[in-house]
Design a protein around this motif. Structure first.
Motif, PDB file in Angstrom:
ATOM      1  N   GLY A 122       4.990   3.410   8.311  1.00 16.46           N
ATOM      2  CA  GLY A 122       4.093   3.533   7.171  1.00 16.46           C
ATOM      3  C   GLY A 122       4.855   3.784   5.889  1.00 16.46           C
ATOM      4  N   VAL A 123       5.748   4.773   5.931  1.00 17.75           N
ATOM      5  CA  VAL A 123       6.442   5.166   4.702  1.00 17.75           C
ATOM      6  C   VAL A 123       7.418   4.092   4.238  1.00 17.75           C
ATOM      7  CG1 VAL A 123       8.071   6.820   3.728  1.00 17.75           C
ATOM      8  CG2 VAL A 123       6.144   7.616   5.096  1.00 17.75           C
ATOM      9  N   LEU A 125       4.826  -0.092   5.235  1.00 20.58           N
ATOM     10  CA  LEU A 125       3.469  -0.352   4.759  1.00 20.58           C
ATOM     11  C   LEU A 125       3.283   0.103   3.311  1.00 20.58           C
ATOM     12  CD1 LEU A 125       0.861  -1.544   5.880  1.00 20.58           C
ATOM     13  CD2 LEU A 125       0.059   0.778   6.245  1.00 20.58           C
ATOM     14  N   VAL A 126       3.746   1.316   3.016  1.00 21.46           N
ATOM     15  CA  VAL A 126       3.562   1.833   1.658  1.00 21.46           C
ATOM     16  C   VAL A 126       4.290   0.980   0.614  1.00 21.46           C
ATOM     17  CG1 VAL A 126       3.960   3.801   0.149  1.00 21.46           C
ATOM     18  CG2 VAL A 126       3.062   4.156   2.431  1.00 21.46           C
ATOM     19  N   LEU A 149       2.314  -2.141   0.108  1.00 18.77           N
ATOM     20  CA  LEU A 149       1.095  -1.913  -0.681  1.00 18.77           C
ATOM     21  C   LEU A 149       1.439  -1.658  -2.145  1.00 18.77           C
ATOM     22  CD1 LEU A 149      -0.996   0.286   1.774  1.00 18.77           C
ATOM     23  CD2 LEU A 149      -1.371  -2.102   1.134  1.00 18.77           C
TER      24      LEU A 149
END
Lengths: 420, 369
Positions: B38-39, B42-43, B46
């Motif tokens: 995520g870090v 994905l982040v 985004l």
């Protein structure tokens, strides 16, 4: 299946929440450090050490700057660290995006407008105690929206480099050094022989633009608010260059001669004359010490003498916590003695008029470069002009076969999109 | 999918007490990976997506209050505005499309050929060949690019060899002319019909879309084929070694010669590997960056600018971060599209009636045509 779908949804939801948390965290963290507005005239001050990011041409430059900064540190008691970037524009961009840019850095004029318009830079030019000493053309190169942003670090101009052996072998003398386009064309004709092209230069605006300046043309008007690329002066210049390229007396160093750049074509004696800046002296000394040459001013065109100048400045970050110290360091680095020392160490010309006499007497054989400062034209500095110039360069590569008017029309419409 | 289909159906009602804790434990165990992905993946993705819709100028956080939402403006600038950014994007797509069109089939064919070659039991010193073919793949692409710049310089080794056979080699990395245009030029066709030169797409005329890769890009195409064939050869070797000998033997018994056995027996069995190789090749080719960055920087005449390099240069050098991010996302869409398209083309199909007829045993027996 249904269960795994539900799981996926829960998973995505969890991730989205987590990332939203991280994002807001980032946002607040950044805006704390990035939001500091430094109005002109008020510099920040602290005991923080300075970081200086330079785009070095080699060890000589890195060592010279490191030494000078260390001497200033010893004097002022403020720590300063010089970092040589491997890719200056990229590292600079990263610094600004992260909110932790270097305090001082080399800044090219074409990058000035972009960084100035988003508030990354502190315009400190008017605070310099030696601001009247800089050449006016350099000051205008680093002036954006009527503010003098940063102190020129040094500069270079284009000159005509002549191979003395080939020159004499062709029966030419000092009196034949060309002062007009016609004379240039005729000596290039004389010098062109089997395996030797009369005059070579890079297939780019950064060389061909000198002819445009001699014809009285430019890409943008002097105040930078109007596109003037499709002027009859520029057309005259490109037509002249095109004719000479077609006749084979002029040649592009890369395309026609297969060299890496003008200096290489000159060093290998593929070209009897080249249009290059004073950086060529270092290359000749290191790579082609046996080739003897003289430096002359570029010949005058229909509108008189003209050349291009290239420069960098000491940019100062708006986010720097210790701008007062940085200003002091810039004054030290642009002092007459220091710019002369830099010039001695790695070649470029001092940006201050007070160093001119000393420099000319130290480098009498290169005097033509400095003499050109009087009429040199800066490269345009509008935001987004770099892409226009690189597009122009791509078109110039094909000048021999192309229609100059068509090239200039494209440049004109591209330039209009970025000026004003 | 087959595994899922054959798995016994699970009870969908609320889980019994014994199993309840498992879900939580499962999440706890996967949490580190989820957080890391995520870090770090994905982040940033985004964030980049947001940048592509914003007027962020590269200073401070893209989420700072001063940064505005500009909708599709950045996407419009590179696709519909018709200005310099559009033309640059069109040019980069043109360059990369030709690159993909030539590199992917060539490297796949070459790697398959090499794999079949070194997979043969009769070949002596197979290990040596395998290592030799694989060697370019493990060498840094930067090092190979530098090597290539020397080999393909105007007076380099390649032109020297060409001169032995009487060919006056081109000035490779300084020649912006398209090879299709050059080919047509050899027949006296130097400008296209008005229908092609007057109209265009993304600011580039159709005639220029059809220019073919420039001579400089062609040198890079050779390099890509040279460096990646080794890697894909390994994939093909692994697949070939997994094939059972029985099918091959059966084909032999049926009288298929080596050529037929390869096309009708071996190759169809390699379909999954072929899909992998084509997909990896396609993705790698659309993302080509380091060769451009270290080698040509888009020169000559912008004919080696690729979308990946353009994204970098418009963001880091041109300070147009929104446009740079927009290019990256369009590139992403292109790659996804082609991967799905390829998957569809290479899907398992029922044997067509025409094809099936070839395998039918005819009553007359002997007269096989």
């Amino acid at each position: 299946m249904a269960r795994s779908t539900a799981r996926t949804i829960v998973g995505i939801g969890a991730l989205a929440t987590a990332s939203a948390l991280v994002l807001t965290g980032c946002g607040s963290g950044f805006s704390d450090s990035g939001g500091g507005e430094a109005g002109s005239g008020e510099l920040t001050s602290s005991d923080d050490a300075l970081t200086i990011l330079i785009g070095s041409s080699g060890d000589a430059e890195t060592d010279a700057v490191t030494e000078a900064v260390a001497a200033w540190s010893a004097e002022s008691g403020i720590d300063a660290d010089v970092v040589a970037a491997s890719d200056l524009s990229q590292e600079l961009s990263q610094g600004f995006a992260a909110g932790s840019p270097p305090d001082l850095f080399y800044l090219a004029p074409e990058a000035l407008a972009g960084y100035a318009s988003n508030g990354s830079l502190t315009p400190y030019g008017d605070l310099l105690s030696n601001k009247d000493d800089f050449y006016p053309s350099l000051v205008s190169n680093f002036t954006y929206e009527d503010e003098f942003y940063c102190a020129p670090k040094d500069f270079s101009t284009l000159g005509l480099i002549i191979n003395t052996r080939l020159w004499e072998a062709a029966g030419l003398t000092d009196a034949d050094i060309p002062t007009t386009w016609d004379e240039l064309a005729s000596v290039a004709q004389t010098l062109t022989a089997d395996g030797v092209t009369g005059l070579a230069f890079g297939a780019e605006y950064q060389r061909v633009g000198a002819f445009m300046a001699q014809a009285g043309g430019s890409l943008v008007s002097e105040d930078g608010t109007e596109a003037t690329a499709d002027s009859p002066e520029n057309l005259e210049a490109l037509t002249f260059v095109k004719e000479q390229l077609a006749s084979g007396t002029f040649g592009y160093a890369t395309i026609d001669l297969g060299a890496g750049w003008g200096g290489e074509a000159f060093g290998k004696e593929q070209a009897a004359m080249v249009i290059e800046g004073n950086w060529i002296t270092g290359a000749m000394e290191n790579d082609f010490p046996a080739v003897e040459y003289i430096v002359a001013e570029l010949p005058a065109g229909p509108a008189g003498q003209g050349t291009l100048q290239f420069t960098n400045c000491w940019g100062m970050a708006a986010d720097s916590p210790n701008q007062e110290a940085a200003l002091d360091l810039v004054e030290y680095l642009t002092s007459t003695e220091q710019v002369l020392a830099f010039s001695d160490a790695f070649g470029p010309m001092p940006p201050v008029e007070s160093a001119a006499d000393q420099w000319t007497s130290d480098n009498s054989e290169l005097a033509a470069f400095l003499a050109a400062a009087d009429y040199a034209q800066g490269v345009p500095t509008n935001d987004g002009i770099a892409a226009v110039i690189s597009d122009f360069n791509a078109a110039l590569e094909n000048l021999k076969a192309a229609d100059p008017q068509q090239i200039l029309d494209t440049v004109q419409s591209n330039t209009e999109a970025v000026v004003g | 999918m087959t595994a899922l289909a054959t798995a016994p159906r699970r009870d969908r009602r609320p889980r019994s007490g014994l199993r309840r804790g498992e879900t939580l434990a499962g999440w706890v165990f996967t949490l580190p990976v989820l957080v890391i992905l995520g870090v770090f993946l994905l982040v940033p993705v985004l964030m980049a997506l947001w940048v592509s819709f914003s007027d962020w100028s590269g200073r401070g956080s893209p989420f700072a209050p001063g940064v505005g939402f500009v909708g599709l403006e950045n996407y419009a600038a590179i696709t519909t505005d018709g200005g310099l950014p559009t033309r640059d994007f069109g040019t980069s797509l043109r360059n990369n499309a030709w690159y993909v069109l030539l590199v992917v089939p060539l490297q796949t064919a070459l790697s398959l050929f090499l794999a079949v070659l070194v997979n043969r039991a009769v070949l002596r010193g197979r290990g040596v060949f395998r290592t030799a073919f694989y060697f370019p793949s493990v060498t840094s692409s930067v090092a190979i690019t530098v090597l290539w710049l020397f080999l393909f310089s105007a007076t380099g080794a390649v032109n020297e060899i060409l001169s032995w056979v009487g060919i006056n080699g081109p000035n490779w990395f300084n020649d912006p002319t398209g090879i299709v245009h050059n080919f047509l030029g050899a027949f006296g066709v130097t400008s296209g019909p008005d229908a092609l030169t007057e109209n265009g797409f993304l600011g580039v005329t159709f005639w220029n879309w059809l220019a073919g890769p420039s001579v400089a890009m062609t040198a890079l195409i050779f390099m890509a084929v040279f460096t990646t064939s080794g890697t894909f050869m390994l994939l093909f070797i692994a697949a070939l070694q997994n094939l059972g000998g029985d099918v091959e033997e059966a084909a032999m018994m049926d009288g298929a010669n080596a050529w037929k056995r390869f096309w009708k027996v071996t190759l169809p069995q390699l379909r999954p590997t072929l899909f992998t190789v084509l997909t990896l090749g396609l993705i790698g080719c659309w993302q080509v960056f380091d060769q451009i960055y270290t080698g040509t920087q888009g020169a000559p005449g912008k004919t080696t600018v690729t979308p990946a390099y353009l994204s970098y240069s418009s963001a880091f050098l041109g300070q147009d971060w929104g446009q740079g991010a927009a290019i990256a996302f369009i590139l992403f869409a292109i790659i996804v599209f082609f991967t799905i398209f390829q998957r569809w083309v290479l899907r398992e199909r029922p044997v067509s009636r025409r094809r099936a007829r070839q395998y039918e045993v005819r009553p007359t027996g002997r007269s096989m045509r």
